[in-house]
Design a protein around this motif. Structure first.
Motif, PDB file in Angstrom:
ATOM      1  N   ALA A 193      25.433  28.605  37.941  1.00  0.00           N
ATOM      2  CA  ALA A 193      24.624  27.917  36.938  1.00  0.00           C
ATOM      3  C   ALA A 193      25.458  27.388  35.777  1.00  0.00           C
ATOM      4  O   ALA A 193      25.022  26.542  35.027  1.00  0.00           O
ATOM      5  CB  ALA A 193      23.547  28.858  36.407  1.00  0.00           C
ATOM      6  N   LEU A 194      26.656  27.910  35.631  1.00  0.00           N
ATOM      7  CA  LEU A 194      27.514  27.440  34.552  1.00  0.00           C
ATOM      8  C   LEU A 194      28.080  26.042  34.832  1.00  0.00           C
ATOM      9  O   LEU A 194      28.655  25.419  33.947  1.00  0.00           O
ATOM     10  CB  LEU A 194      28.658  28.437  34.319  1.00  0.00           C
ATOM     11  N   GLY A 195      27.947  25.570  36.070  1.00  0.00           N
ATOM     12  CA  GLY A 195      28.342  24.202  36.368  1.00  0.00           C
ATOM     13  C   GLY A 195      29.815  24.011  36.617  1.00  0.00           C
ATOM     14  O   GLY A 195      30.306  22.879  36.553  1.00  0.00           O
ATOM     15  N   GLY A 196      30.554  25.062  36.880  1.00  0.00           N
ATOM     16  CA  GLY A 196      31.952  24.914  37.223  1.00  0.00           C
ATOM     17  C   GLY A 196      32.885  24.983  36.029  1.00  0.00           C
ATOM     18  O   GLY A 196      32.462  25.071  34.870  1.00  0.00           O
ATOM     19  N   PHE A 197      34.163  24.882  36.334  1.00  0.00           N
ATOM     20  CA  PHE A 197      35.207  25.083  35.326  1.00  0.00           C
ATOM     21  C   PHE A 197      35.164  24.031  34.222  1.00  0.00           C
ATOM     22  O   PHE A 197      35.245  24.352  33.037  1.00  0.00           O
ATOM     23  CB  PHE A 197      36.572  25.075  36.014  1.00  0.00           C
ATOM     24  N   VAL A 198      35.061  22.748  34.590  1.00  0.00           N
ATOM     25  CA  VAL A 198      35.095  21.686  33.579  1.00  0.00           C
ATOM     26  C   VAL A 198      33.916  21.810  32.632  1.00  0.00           C
ATOM     27  O   VAL A 198      34.070  21.700  31.403  1.00  0.00           O
ATOM     28  CB  VAL A 198      35.109  20.306  34.256  1.00  0.00           C
ATOM     29  N   ALA A 199      32.741  22.059  33.187  1.00  0.00           N
ATOM     30  CA  ALA A 199      31.565  22.203  32.337  1.00  0.00           C
ATOM     31  C   ALA A 199      31.704  23.394  31.403  1.00  0.00           C
ATOM     32  O   ALA A 199      31.323  23.324  30.221  1.00  0.00           O
ATOM     33  CB  ALA A 199      30.311  22.357  33.204  1.00  0.00           C
ATOM     34  N   GLN A 200      32.240  24.495  31.929  1.00  0.00           N
ATOM     35  CA  GLN A 200      32.409  25.674  31.082  1.00  0.00           C
ATOM     36  C   GLN A 200      33.442  25.428  29.990  1.00  0.00           C
ATOM     37  O   GLN A 200      33.288  25.882  28.853  1.00  0.00           O
ATOM     38  CB  GLN A 200      32.805  26.871  31.943  1.00  0.00           C
ATOM     39  N   ALA A 201      34.507  24.687  30.321  1.00  0.00           N
ATOM     40  CA  ALA A 201      35.548  24.396  29.334  1.00  0.00           C
ATOM     41  C   ALA A 201      35.037  23.535  28.186  1.00  0.00           C
ATOM     42  O   ALA A 201      35.641  23.514  27.106  1.00  0.00           O
ATOM     43  CB  ALA A 201      36.729  23.707  30.015  1.00  0.00           C
ATOM     44  N   LYS A 202      33.922  22.831  28.392  1.00  0.00           N
ATOM     45  CA  LYS A 202      33.348  21.981  27.347  1.00  0.00           C
ATOM     46  C   LYS A 202      32.386  22.726  26.436  1.00  0.00           C
ATOM     47  O   LYS A 202      31.887  22.150  25.471  1.00  0.00           O
ATOM     48  CB  LYS A 202      32.621  20.795  27.986  1.00  0.00           C
ATOM     49  N   GLN A 203      32.129  23.994  26.716  1.00  0.00           N
ATOM     50  CA  GLN A 203      31.212  24.760  25.878  1.00  0.00           C
ATOM     51  C   GLN A 203      31.764  24.875  24.456  1.00  0.00           C
ATOM     52  O   GLN A 203      32.977  25.010  24.255  1.00  0.00           O
ATOM     53  CB  GLN A 203      31.009  26.155  26.459  1.00  0.00           C
ATOM     54  N   PRO A 204      30.906  24.805  23.433  1.00  0.00           N
ATOM     55  CA  PRO A 204      31.388  24.854  22.044  1.00  0.00           C
ATOM     56  C   PRO A 204      32.241  26.081  21.730  1.00  0.00           C
ATOM     57  O   PRO A 204      33.237  25.973  20.998  1.00  0.00           O
ATOM     58  CB  PRO A 204      30.095  24.846  21.227  1.00  0.00           C
ATOM     59  N   ALA A 205      31.877  27.233  22.276  1.00  0.00           N
ATOM     60  CA  ALA A 205      32.668  28.435  22.008  1.00  0.00           C
ATOM     61  C   ALA A 205      34.072  28.313  22.578  1.00  0.00           C
ATOM     62  O   ALA A 205      35.051  28.736  21.964  1.00  0.00           O
ATOM     63  CB  ALA A 205      31.969  29.665  22.587  1.00  0.00           C
ATOM     64  N   VAL A 206      34.191  27.709  23.777  1.00  0.00           N
ATOM     65  CA  VAL A 206      35.506  27.513  24.400  1.00  0.00           C
ATOM     66  C   VAL A 206      36.339  26.538  23.595  1.00  0.00           C
ATOM     67  O   VAL A 206      37.527  26.774  23.322  1.00  0.00           O
ATOM     68  CB  VAL A 206      35.352  27.037  25.854  1.00  0.00           C
ATOM     69  N   LEU A 207      35.744  25.412  23.196  1.00  0.00           N
ATOM     70  CA  LEU A 207      36.477  24.406  22.425  1.00  0.00           C
ATOM     71  C   LEU A 207      36.951  24.977  21.092  1.00  0.00           C
ATOM     72  O   LEU A 207      38.085  24.704  20.654  1.00  0.00           O
ATOM     73  CB  LEU A 207      35.601  23.178  22.201  1.00  0.00           C
ATOM     74  N   ALA A 208      36.109  25.767  20.441  1.00  0.00           N
ATOM     75  CA  ALA A 208      36.504  26.375  19.171  1.00  0.00           C
ATOM     76  C   ALA A 208      37.659  27.352  19.370  1.00  0.00           C
ATOM     77  O   ALA A 208      38.607  27.392  18.572  1.00  0.00           O
ATOM     78  CB  ALA A 208      35.311  27.090  18.541  1.00  0.00           C
ATOM     79  N   LEU A 209      37.581  28.140  20.431  1.00  0.00           N
ATOM     80  CA  LEU A 209      38.666  29.088  20.715  1.00  0.00           C
ATOM     81  C   LEU A 209      39.965  28.357  21.004  1.00  0.00           C
ATOM     82  O   LEU A 209      41.029  28.737  20.495  1.00  0.00           O
ATOM     83  CB  LEU A 209      38.275  29.972  21.901  1.00  0.00           C
ATOM     84  N   LEU A 210      39.904  27.308  21.812  1.00  0.00           N
ATOM     85  CA  LEU A 210      41.115  26.566  22.166  1.00  0.00           C
ATOM     86  C   LEU A 210      41.732  25.903  20.930  1.00  0.00           C
ATOM     87  O   LEU A 210      42.962  25.897  20.773  1.00  0.00           O
ATOM     88  CB  LEU A 210      40.798  25.513  23.229  1.00  0.00           C
ATOM     89  N   ALA A 211      40.912  25.338  20.055  1.00  0.00           N
ATOM     90  CA  ALA A 211      41.431  24.705  18.844  1.00  0.00           C
ATOM     91  C   ALA A 211      42.116  25.734  17.947  1.00  0.00           C
ATOM     92  O   ALA A 211      43.208  25.484  17.399  1.00  0.00           O
ATOM     93  CB  ALA A 211      40.302  24.009  18.085  1.00  0.00           C
ATOM     94  N   THR A 212      41.498  26.896  17.812  1.00  0.00           N
ATOM     95  CA  THR A 212      42.083  27.952  16.981  1.00  0.00           C
ATOM     96  C   THR A 212      43.412  28.425  17.560  1.00  0.00           C
ATOM     97  O   THR A 212      44.401  28.588  16.831  1.00  0.00           O
ATOM     98  CB  THR A 212      41.105  29.133  16.876  1.00  0.00           C
ATOM     99  N   CYS A 213      43.444  28.629  18.870  1.00  0.00           N
ATOM    100  CA  CYS A 213      44.670  29.126  19.509  1.00  0.00           C
ATOM    101  C   CYS A 213      45.780  28.075  19.499  1.00  0.00           C
ATOM    102  O   CYS A 213      46.962  28.404  19.368  1.00  0.00           O
ATOM    103  CB  CYS A 213      44.370  29.572  20.932  1.00  0.00           C
TER     104      CYS A 213
END
Length: 399
Positions: A193-213
């Motif tokens: 249901a998460l729609g795969g890796f690309v869709a999950q990577a676009k989640q706001p929590a993921v994007l915020a984590l990646l920007a911080t790191c």
């Protein structure tokens, strides 16, 4: 019998981290000094280090996809270390800058198979045995400490010649041990249901984590690439340089035992913000007070926050944000964006600015990058959804 087999497995996992970080503890503090001893300029050293970082932008995700698809990781890790040792060992026999860059690129392709994939293997084993990731990973810190503490005095006597061969020996040790750690599958089912890796990577929590790191590791570039050179230019011996590197990791080892409790007590986002603020303070101290021994020591002690706690909380974030067969690519994506892109751009800019701006200005710029990372995490309420670590501190602690 089960207890004995689990103990043996934990020893193998710990041993791999130990050997991996012996290589890192040799490379990170002393490789820039080794290249400098060969006559390369700070700008050229920055390009060489940036090359390995740029490779990390693409290859970890590619390796993660390949291993997620194959369902196996340890044979790929062992093979990658063997090829990496071959090309890294060729560096002392080259005399041109172009060949140096090519060898850095090729060895890095295979070197970058190891840590994200092995983190996945370790986390999946520990999900079965109930042990704590931090207590396994701390052996990597011990390996780093022993490497820098032992090599500093040796290199004061011998010069920089032994550096590449210590790294090669560690790589070969990982080949041997990598063939003895069993593969393991993730116990959690993949959530379609998460729609795969690309869709999950676009989640706001993921994007915020990646920007911080990204900002965190961008700010670390002057430290990883030029801290030893900075100290040598201020008349510190290689023995003292080794001790200072070791000191930071000693503090890291101690706090690794308690990172799970820290995250549970304060929440992951608060902890992440504090690690970025501590990182900014470190670079400010290096910019302003490198000749003040007590403040230099204090900046190294802060490594327990800026690296150890930071690393533990980001691993836990990714382990939850990328479930099932997505987790290998999730860990690889974090490495690609932070250590890869952030580290590469930071190394390029540091190398170019070191001679023209000076070390003080470079570390002040790094201070600003770390503060921006803390602000990014503070402005991302989505990260509050992932406030709890997923790995128990010990078998007796329930999530």
């Amino acid at each position: 019998m089960t207890s004995f087999l689990n103990s043996l497995l934990h020893t193998k996992l710990s041993g791999f981290y130990f050997i991996y970080y012996v290589a890192v503890g040799t490379f990170v503090p002393f490789w820039p000094l080794y290249l400098h001893s060969l006559g390369y300029s700070p700008a050229q050293i920055g390009v060489a280090l940036a090359t390995t970082g740029l490779v990390r932008v693409i290859t970890p995700v590619g390796w993660g996809w390949l291993m997620d698809r194959s369902g196996r990781r340890m044979p790929w890790i062992a093979g990658g270390m063997a090829v990496s040792a071959l090309f890294f060992g060729a560096v002392p026999f080259t005399s041109s800058f172009g060949a140096l860059i090519a060898l850095h690129a090729i060895y890095a392709i295979f070197w970058n198979v190891a840590l994200p994939a092995f983190d996945v293997v370790t986390l999946n084993h520990l999900a079965r045995t109930g042990a704590d990731y931090a207590r396994i990973r701390l052996w990597g810190s011990i390996g780093f400490i022993l490497a820098v503490a032992a090599l500093g005095p040796i290199l004061d006597r011998t010069g920089m010649g032994p550096v590449p061969w210590v790294v090669v020996a560690a790589m070969l040790g990982m080949v041997w041990l990598g063939l003895r750690v069993p593969d393991v599958q993730d116990l959690r089912p993949h959530d379609a249901a998460l729609g795969g890796f690309v869709a999950q990577a676009k989640q706001p929590a993921v994007l915020a984590l990646l920007a911080t790191c990204f900002l965190s590791q961008f700010s670390f570039a002057p430290y990883y690439g030029f801290f030893s050179l900075h100290l040598e230019q201020h008349a510190y011996s290689r023995s003292v340089i080794g001790v200072l590197w070791a000191l930071g990791v000693v503090a890291e080892v101690i706090v690794f035992l308690y990172t799970g409790r820290i995250i549970r007590r304060w929440g992951a986002r608060t902890v992440l913000i504090v690690t970025l603020l501590s990182t900014a303070l470190r670079w400010l101290l290096l910019a302003q007070f490198v000749d003040v021994a007590m403040l230099l020591v204090s900046s190294q002690v802060l490594h327990f926050l800026s690296f150890a706690v930071y690393h533990a909380v980001t691993v836990h974030y990714v382990h939850e944000l990328f479930p099932g067969r997505l987790q290998g690519r999730g860990q690889a994506l974090l490495a690609a964006v932070s250590f890869g892109l952030g580290g590469a751009l930071g190394s390029l800019l540091t190398g170019a600015a070191w001679e023209s701006w000076g070390a003080r200005a470079v570390y002040l710029a790094a201070t600003g990058a770390a503060l921006l990372g803390a602000w990014t995490a503070a402005r991302a309420p989505q990260l509050d959804r992932r406030a709890q670590p997923v790995i128990k501190e010990s078998a007796s602690l329930e999530a």
